[in-house]
Motif scaffolding. Structure first.
Motif, PDB file in Angstrom:
ATOM      1  N   HIS A  44     -64.494 -15.020 -26.733  1.00  0.00           N
ATOM      2  CA  HIS A  44     -65.688 -14.176 -26.746  1.00  0.00           C
ATOM      3  C   HIS A  44     -66.517 -14.368 -25.477  1.00  0.00           C
ATOM      4  CE1 HIS A  44     -69.263 -12.168 -28.391  1.00  0.00           C
ATOM      5  NE2 HIS A  44     -69.955 -13.229 -28.048  1.00  0.00           N
ATOM      6  N   GLU A  45     -66.727 -15.606 -25.082  1.00  0.00           N
ATOM      7  CA  GLU A  45     -67.540 -15.894 -23.906  1.00  0.00           C
ATOM      8  C   GLU A  45     -66.852 -15.486 -22.604  1.00  0.00           C
ATOM      9  OE1 GLU A  45     -68.175 -20.006 -24.649  1.00  0.00           O
ATOM     10  OE2 GLU A  45     -69.789 -19.630 -26.112  1.00  0.00           O
ATOM     11  N   ALA A  46     -65.508 -15.367 -22.655  1.00  0.00           N
ATOM     12  CA  ALA A  46     -64.757 -14.912 -21.485  1.00  0.00           C
ATOM     13  C   ALA A  46     -64.697 -13.389 -21.402  1.00  0.00           C
ATOM     14  CB  ALA A  46     -63.345 -15.488 -21.513  1.00  0.00           C
ATOM     15  N   GLY A  47     -65.321 -12.708 -22.360  1.00  0.00           N
ATOM     16  CA  GLY A  47     -65.324 -11.246 -22.355  1.00  0.00           C
ATOM     17  C   GLY A  47     -64.113 -10.620 -23.005  1.00  0.00           C
ATOM     18  N   PRO A  52     -59.553 -10.069 -35.777  1.00  0.00           N
ATOM     19  CA  PRO A  52     -58.606 -10.552 -36.785  1.00  0.00           C
ATOM     20  C   PRO A  52     -57.965  -9.372 -37.524  1.00  0.00           C
ATOM     21  CG  PRO A  52     -60.671 -11.773 -36.891  1.00  0.00           C
ATOM     22  CD  PRO A  52     -60.908 -10.591 -36.002  1.00  0.00           C
ATOM     23  N   VAL A  53     -56.678  -9.505 -37.803  1.00  0.00           N
ATOM     24  CA  VAL A  53     -55.915  -8.481 -38.517  1.00  0.00           C
ATOM     25  C   VAL A  53     -55.245  -9.211 -39.676  1.00  0.00           C
ATOM     26  CG1 VAL A  53     -54.175  -6.666 -38.330  1.00  0.00           C
ATOM     27  CG2 VAL A  53     -55.533  -7.283 -36.328  1.00  0.00           C
ATOM     28  N   THR A  54     -55.745  -9.012 -40.892  1.00  0.00           N
ATOM     29  CA  THR A  54     -55.445  -9.937 -41.977  1.00  0.00           C
ATOM     30  C   THR A  54     -55.131  -9.235 -43.290  1.00  0.00           C
ATOM     31  OG1 THR A  54     -56.372 -11.826 -43.209  1.00  0.00           O
ATOM     32  CG2 THR A  54     -57.923 -10.119 -42.501  1.00  0.00           C
ATOM     33  N   GLY A  55     -54.497  -9.963 -44.184  1.00  0.00           N
ATOM     34  CA  GLY A  55     -54.323  -9.505 -45.553  1.00  0.00           C
ATOM     35  C   GLY A  55     -55.454  -9.928 -46.461  1.00  0.00           C
ATOM     36  N   PRO A  69     -67.394 -14.700 -34.001  1.00  0.00           N
ATOM     37  CA  PRO A  69     -67.534 -13.991 -32.726  1.00  0.00           C
ATOM     38  C   PRO A  69     -66.426 -12.961 -32.540  1.00  0.00           C
ATOM     39  CG  PRO A  69     -66.519 -16.114 -32.341  1.00  0.00           C
ATOM     40  CD  PRO A  69     -66.844 -16.070 -33.807  1.00  0.00           C
ATOM     41  N   VAL A  70     -66.445 -11.903 -33.366  1.00  0.00           N
ATOM     42  CA  VAL A  70     -65.370 -10.910 -33.365  1.00  0.00           C
ATOM     43  C   VAL A  70     -65.945  -9.512 -33.181  1.00  0.00           C
ATOM     44  CG1 VAL A  70     -63.898 -12.360 -34.821  1.00  0.00           C
ATOM     45  CG2 VAL A  70     -65.375 -10.627 -35.890  1.00  0.00           C
ATOM     46  N   ARG A  71     -65.111  -8.624 -32.644  1.00  0.00           N
ATOM     47  CA  ARG A  71     -65.488  -7.219 -32.464  1.00  0.00           C
ATOM     48  C   ARG A  71     -65.338  -6.433 -33.759  1.00  0.00           C
ATOM     49  NH1 ARG A  71     -67.096  -2.900 -32.332  1.00  0.00           N
ATOM     50  NH2 ARG A  71     -67.011  -1.293 -30.719  1.00  0.00           N
ATOM     51  N   ASN A  77     -54.438  -5.785 -45.072  1.00  0.00           N
ATOM     52  CA  ASN A  77     -53.210  -5.303 -44.432  1.00  0.00           C
ATOM     53  C   ASN A  77     -53.317  -3.889 -43.887  1.00  0.00           C
ATOM     54  OD1 ASN A  77     -50.962  -7.391 -44.552  1.00  0.00           O
ATOM     55  ND2 ASN A  77     -51.747  -7.475 -46.645  1.00  0.00           N
ATOM     56  N   GLY A  78     -54.521  -3.500 -43.478  1.00  0.00           N
ATOM     57  CA  GLY A  78     -54.682  -2.212 -42.810  1.00  0.00           C
ATOM     58  C   GLY A  78     -55.385  -1.151 -43.621  1.00  0.00           C
ATOM     59  N   ALA A  79     -55.925  -1.483 -44.769  1.00  0.00           N
ATOM     60  CA  ALA A  79     -56.631  -0.491 -45.580  1.00  0.00           C
ATOM     61  C   ALA A  79     -57.931  -0.047 -44.922  1.00  0.00           C
ATOM     62  CB  ALA A  79     -56.910  -1.036 -46.973  1.00  0.00           C
ATOM     63  N   PHE A  80     -58.578  -0.941 -44.192  1.00  0.00           N
ATOM     64  CA  PHE A  80     -59.882  -0.638 -43.610  1.00  0.00           C
ATOM     65  C   PHE A  80     -60.119  -1.521 -42.390  1.00  0.00           C
ATOM     66  CE2 PHE A  80     -60.402  -3.883 -46.850  1.00  0.00           C
ATOM     67  CZ  PHE A  80     -60.989  -4.899 -46.124  1.00  0.00           C
ATOM     68  N   VAL A  81     -61.129  -1.140 -41.611  1.00  0.00           N
ATOM     69  CA  VAL A  81     -61.665  -1.976 -40.552  1.00  0.00           C
ATOM     70  C   VAL A  81     -63.172  -2.065 -40.753  1.00  0.00           C
ATOM     71  CG1 VAL A  81     -61.907  -2.345 -38.064  1.00  0.00           C
ATOM     72  CG2 VAL A  81     -59.906  -1.128 -38.943  1.00  0.00           C
ATOM     73  N   TYR A  82     -63.700  -3.257 -40.707  1.00  0.00           N
ATOM     74  CA  TYR A  82     -65.144  -3.461 -40.648  1.00  0.00           C
ATOM     75  C   TYR A  82     -65.481  -3.801 -39.198  1.00  0.00           C
ATOM     76  CZ  TYR A  82     -65.336  -3.866 -45.775  1.00  0.00           C
ATOM     77  OH  TYR A  82     -65.255  -3.636 -47.130  1.00  0.00           O
ATOM     78  N   TYR A  83     -66.507  -3.136 -38.672  1.00  0.00           N
ATOM     79  CA  TYR A  83     -66.888  -3.417 -37.289  1.00  0.00           C
ATOM     80  C   TYR A  83     -68.385  -3.227 -37.113  1.00  0.00           C
ATOM     81  CZ  TYR A  83     -66.923   1.700 -36.599  1.00  0.00           C
ATOM     82  OH  TYR A  83     -67.182   3.049 -36.682  1.00  0.00           O
TER      83      TYR A  83
END
Length: 263
Positions: A44-47, A52-55, A69-71, A77-83
């Motif tokens: 994260h600090e390196a830009g 994470p891509v998880t079940g 520290p995630v975008r 397993n791909g049902a949704f993305v939280y951002y």
């Protein structure tokens, strides 16, 4: 699979995103170690944006996107993305997630697995799930091993569900999606990245068969060393492998990556 330390310097310098599975990829024995968590912060600090891509379930993903520290987080397993964007938490749901009596269909899958494979059980995180059922074969005792996981997977498929084996669970769902399909969709529709730019700019880390679509799609894919028991179950292997397993392997790979990016 090539040792991760042989990653070319020019490719390391093009990486803008690190995508990673969670269980047994950045965790060790079920714990997120200080070394692995520090590695996330160093990225994260390196830009470099971490996704994470998880079940793991929606409830966990909500916490992760708020506190790590995630975008973004690709969940179930791909049902949704939280951002997070503009100070708000957003949900991007795959268009093919099942509708109708999804819980009833998942309950039928659950019951068939529990009847068919003695000792398996519903995962303790099931209460936080929306779109799938997770059958535990290796997270909590009794530990049943990979052959039991294959039997659970077969039962799920007989019930008409998609089923993928992780290092700890068999996840089953109804809908035409997986980890890589959702990742591609999110990058295109939310992040505005075309496919070729994504392939150049993403490094993915995984550890088990449910990561295979990601290994197949991303030229820069890596597995931690504990992938080895699953190799015979994979048609598509990752390009690279770390020397050490789980969170240790991830942390060492991040060290190597960041060193390669130095001028």
């Amino acid at each position: 699979m090539i040792p991760f330390v042989q990653l070319p310097r020019d490719q390391a310098r093009q990486i803008r995103y690190v995508l990673c599975d969670i269980d047994d990829t950045i965790t060790t024995g079920g714990k997120l170690t200080a070394a692995a968590y520090t590695a996330l912060w160093r990225l994260h600090e390196a830009g470099i944006q971490v996704i994470p891509v998880t079940g793991r379930p929606a409830g966990w993903c909500d916490m992760i996107v708020r506190q790590w520290p995630v975008r973004a987080v690709v969940g179930e397993n791909g049902a949704f993305v939280y951002y997070a964007q503009d100070g708000h938490l957003h949900t991007f749901t795959h268009p093919s997630v099942a509708s109708g009596d999804i819980q009833g269909r998942l309950a039928a899958v659950r019951d068939a697995c529990l009847a068919g494979v003695p000792g398996c059980r519903v995962s303790r995180d099931q209460f936080a799930r929306i779109y799938d059922v997770a059958i535990d074969f290796n997270e909590d005792p009794p530990y049943l091993g990979l052959e039991a996981a294959r039997r659970i997977q077969a039962i799920c498929q007989e019930q008409g569900a998609t089923a993928k084996i992780s290092s700890i669970h068999v996840n089953a769902w109804f809908g035409d999606y997986n980890k890589v399909d959702m990742t591609k969709l999110f990058f295109a529709q939310v992040l505005g990245e075309d496919e070729q730019a994504m392939k150049r700019g993403v490094l993915f880390f995984g550890d088990s068969p449910n990561d295979e679509p990601m290994f197949a799609f991303f030229p820069l894919s890596a597995a931690v060393a504990n992938i080895r028991p699953f190799v015979d179950d994979l048609r598509h292997l990752p390009a690279y492998v770390t020397q050490r397993p789980s969170g240790q392997g991830f942390a060492q790979a991040v060290d190597c990556l960041l060193e390669l990016r130095k001028d």
